[in-house]
Design a protein around this motif. Structure first.
Motif, PDB file in Angstrom:
ATOM      1  N   ARG A  73     -22.801  61.022   1.863  1.00 30.38           N
ATOM      2  CA  ARG A  73     -22.877  62.174   0.976  1.00 30.38           C
ATOM      3  C   ARG A  73     -21.553  62.442   0.277  1.00 30.38           C
ATOM      4  NH1 ARG A  73     -24.900  67.963   3.237  1.00 30.38           N
ATOM      5  NH2 ARG A  73     -23.123  67.638   4.635  1.00 30.38           N
ATOM      6  N   SER A  74     -20.445  62.183   0.954  1.00 30.73           N
ATOM      7  CA  SER A  74     -19.133  62.418   0.346  1.00 30.73           C
ATOM      8  C   SER A  74     -18.125  61.431   0.904  1.00 30.73           C
ATOM      9  CB  SER A  74     -18.662  63.858   0.593  1.00 30.73           C
ATOM     10  OG  SER A  74     -18.501  64.101   1.986  1.00 30.73           O
ATOM     11  N   THR A  84     -26.721  62.642   7.298  1.00 35.87           N
ATOM     12  CA  THR A  84     -25.682  62.489   6.285  1.00 35.87           C
ATOM     13  C   THR A  84     -24.340  62.127   6.916  1.00 35.87           C
ATOM     14  OG1 THR A  84     -25.162  64.858   6.371  1.00 35.87           O
ATOM     15  CG2 THR A  84     -26.768  64.138   4.733  1.00 35.87           C
ATOM     16  N   ASP A 104     -20.175  62.428   5.870  1.00 31.20           N
ATOM     17  CA  ASP A 104     -19.228  63.042   4.947  1.00 31.20           C
ATOM     18  C   ASP A 104     -17.841  62.461   5.125  1.00 31.20           C
ATOM     19  OD1 ASP A 104     -20.706  65.035   3.414  1.00 31.20           O
ATOM     20  OD2 ASP A 104     -21.084  65.971   5.356  1.00 31.20           O
ATOM     21  N   ASN A 105     -17.073  62.495   4.034  1.00 28.60           N
ATOM     22  CA  ASN A 105     -15.672  62.076   4.047  1.00 28.60           C
ATOM     23  C   ASN A 105     -15.496  60.649   4.555  1.00 28.60           C
ATOM     24  OD1 ASN A 105     -14.781  64.639   3.089  1.00 28.60           O
ATOM     25  ND2 ASN A 105     -15.068  65.450   5.155  1.00 28.60           N
ATOM     26  N   ASN A 120     -14.454  63.987  -1.911  1.00 25.02           N
ATOM     27  CA  ASN A 120     -14.029  65.294  -1.427  1.00 25.02           C
ATOM     28  C   ASN A 120     -12.511  65.413  -1.435  1.00 25.02           C
ATOM     29  OD1 ASN A 120     -16.318  66.794  -0.945  1.00 25.02           O
ATOM     30  ND2 ASN A 120     -16.499  66.211   1.205  1.00 25.02           N
ATOM     31  N   PRO A 167     -21.145  68.483   1.085  1.00 24.86           N
ATOM     32  CA  PRO A 167     -21.081  67.464   0.030  1.00 24.86           C
ATOM     33  C   PRO A 167     -19.893  67.681  -0.879  1.00 24.86           C
ATOM     34  CG  PRO A 167     -22.706  69.128  -0.521  1.00 24.86           C
ATOM     35  CD  PRO A 167     -22.238  69.423   0.881  1.00 24.86           C
TER      36      PRO A 167
END
Length: 272
Positions: free
Chosen positions: A56-57, A102, A104-105, A170, A256
């Motif tokens: 997602r990110s 998901t 992230d990062n 991000n 996100p």
């Protein structure tokens, strides 16, 4: 007309490039009129793979391909810090698959050697996936061995590669580098300056290096940038300090990339 005679009669038609299925006609697909289609394909292939992995990110890491693990001067320290940061960000940022499906990062780099390799390697040390956005060059770039194979991509178009680097970011961490690193850094700073992307934290590693190669204050004194533009980035001199600066700068953890990340449960949104 018997089959043999028919085959002989229409052999020229069947052999004609115009008779090939468009999707299987390499000469047509690589022609100038299909440039837009190829551009779309480079977007869609990568987007689909990242969705499948729940990405997602990202945290994008730039830096020179010429930095070596056992290189001269400060290169060893730069490599070691990029590797350490890759592990820290992967452990703390949400790169492991959550119950929501998901990630992230996730560490994302240009996929090559040097600082890019080190960051991907740090993620691998932590047992986390990481992304390599490679580019086809006259002297072929090979992917480093530490990016996740299923997340190791190759682009023809710099513009599409840059879009994928930016659209889920991000945060941006920039280790010492040359022309290519400058290009990527100043493009992101310009996007931030002009509000064409979310106000993500940008951290430059090794303040001494960056101040020695870019006179930011001279840009301000000459009226080329505004005072607030110097707030678009910060400096750090250790991997732990990079993480601290990112969090202080508003790094979204478990969220996100604002206005940019694809929702793995639905449609892609946002900029660029």
């Amino acid at each position: 007309m018997d089959p043999a005679a028919r085959a002989a009669a229409n052999a020229a038609q069947i052999a004609s490039p115009s008779y090939r299925l468009a999707a299987l006609d390499e000469e047509f697909l690589l022609g100038s009129s299909m440039r837009g289609v190829r551009f779309l394909l480079e977007f869609a292939k990568v987007d689909e793979a990242l969705r499948a992995w729940g990405v997602r990110s990202t945290i994008v890491v730039f830096g020179s391909a010429r930095i070596h693990e056992n290189g001269p001067g400060r290169q060893r320290a730069w490599y070691a810090a990029a590797r350490e940061f890759g592990a820290i960000a992967s452990q703390r940022g949400g790169a492991f698959l959550e119950s929501t499906g998901t990630r992230d990062n996730v560490i994302a780099t240009g996929g090559g050697p040097g600082a890019m390799e080190a960051a991907n390697r740090g993620a691998a040390d932590a047992g986390a996936p990481s992304i390599g956005f490679n580019i086809t060059l006259p002297h072929e770039q090979e992917p480093n061995p530490y990016s996740t194979p299923e997340l190791t991509f190759r682009f023809h178009y710099f513009a599409m590669r840059k879009m994928h680097l930016a659209m889920r970011a991000n945060a941006l961490v920039v280790f010492p580098g040359g022309f290519g690193t400058f290009d990527e850094l100043f493009e992101i700073l310009t996007l931030r300056q002009t509000d064409k992307m979310p106000q993500i934290p940008v951290v430059l590693f090794d303040e001494t290096y960056w101040r020695s190669v870019v006179n930011f204050e001279a840009l301000l004194e000459a009226g080329m940038i505004s005072p607030q533009d110097l707030d678009l980035f910060s400096f750090a001199d250790s991997a732990e300090d990079v993480w601290t600066q990112l969090v202080a700068g508003g790094l979204a953890i478990g969220e996100p990339a604002l206005g940019a990340a694809p929702d793995v449960r639905g449609s892609s949104v946002g900029r660029p």
